[in-house]
Design a protein around this motif. Structure first.
Motif, PDB file in Angstrom:
ATOM      1  N   HIS A  88       0.770  -1.313  -0.006  1.00 27.05           N
ATOM      2  CA  HIS A  88      -0.073  -0.122  -0.010  1.00 27.05           C
ATOM      3  C   HIS A  88       0.991   1.255  -0.004  1.00 27.05           C
ATOM      4  O   HIS A  88       0.493   2.395  -0.674  1.00 27.05           O
ATOM      5  N   GLY A  93      -0.920   3.776  -2.394  1.00 26.17           N
ATOM      6  CA  GLY A  93      -2.460   3.620  -1.977  1.00 26.17           C
ATOM      7  C   GLY A  93      -3.080   3.378  -3.381  1.00 26.17           C
ATOM      8  O   GLY A  93      -4.389   2.925  -3.324  1.00 26.17           O
ATOM      9  N   ARG A 131      -3.016   1.365   8.052  1.00 20.98           N
ATOM     10  CA  ARG A 131      -2.570   0.643   6.776  1.00 20.98           C
ATOM     11  C   ARG A 131      -0.861   1.187   6.734  1.00 20.98           C
ATOM     12  O   ARG A 131      -0.249   1.267   6.030  1.00 20.98           O
TER      13      ARG A 131
END
Length: 227
Positions: A88, A93, A131
């Motif tokens: 990520h 992203g 994340r």
């Protein structure tokens, strides 16, 4: 002198909603390893595993193969890094390329891990807290702290069930490899592969890495896996 026998978990469920469970092949790999230990009258003074489901299931499969239950100490410091968080951050992203190609997945993961070990991987813009990835220095620190604790104990033969990242981190430290070496070792680790270390009061050295004698049979062709 103590013998530390590290085992990577059996094949997990790559591409499934829940990666953190063994595939049917992963269960067979684990049971076969237990049978291999039983055939050699292997005994362990101490059993330690990470806290992930795939660690618990791998140890359960080994126990089934050995014909007995193996009580273990659970040490979350032996848990794997969060590969989803690394990807990520590396992709800022954006989603992984579609198609489910394993080679492409692991090529991108290798790039992300190199940046992670070198301290250049940044959190994705606008990433939510869950994340954000664990810095490599922290990951390495917790893994080596777990190793130090095992070396201080009185057990002469220790079975450790963990993941490729922690096992590679330990071995890279023993061999004096640079941080990138963790990545290169990690992506070679086989499911239920055995890595053996000999540990003394002041020194530790590698005896073997990534062995799968329980899979090296003509009737088990195609059972060697890496994820």
């Amino acid at each position: 002198m103590a013998e530390l026998v590290f085992v990577r978990h059996g094949q997990a469920s790559f591409g499934a909603d829940d990666y953190d469970k063994l595939s049917e092949l992963g269960w067979r790999q684990s049971r076969w390893l237990g049978e291999y230990f039983a055939q050699r009258d292997a005994a362990f003074d101490l059993v330690v595993r990470g806290s992930l489901r795939r660690h618990a299931e791998t140890l359960a499969g080994i126990g089934e193969g050995m014909g007995r239950s193996l009580a273990a100490q659970i040490d979350a410091r032996l848990d794997e890094y969060d590969s989803h968080a690394l990807l990520h951050a590396h992709l800022k992203g954006k989603p992984l390329p579609q198609g489910g190609d394993r080679r492409e997945h692991f090529r991108i993961l290798r790039e992300a891990m190199y940046a992670w070990t070198e301290g250049t991987l940044r959190g994705a813009s606008g990433a939510s807290a869950e994340r954000l990835h664990e810095p490599f220095a922290e990951f390495r620190g917790r893994v080596l702290a777990a190793l130090a604790q095992m070396r201080k104990g009185e057990a002469k033969r220790v079975l450790v069930v963990s993941s490729g990242g922690p096992i590679s981190t330990v071995l890279a430290e023993v061999l004096g490899m640079p941080p990138r070496g963790v990545v290169d070792l990690n992506l070679q680790t086989r499911n239920t592969g055995i890595t053996e270390l000999q540990s003394g009061a002041s020194r530790i050295h590698c005896v073997s890495f990534n062995n799968v004698p329980h899979l090296d049979r003509p009737d088990r062709a195609g059972t060697l896996t890496y994820s």
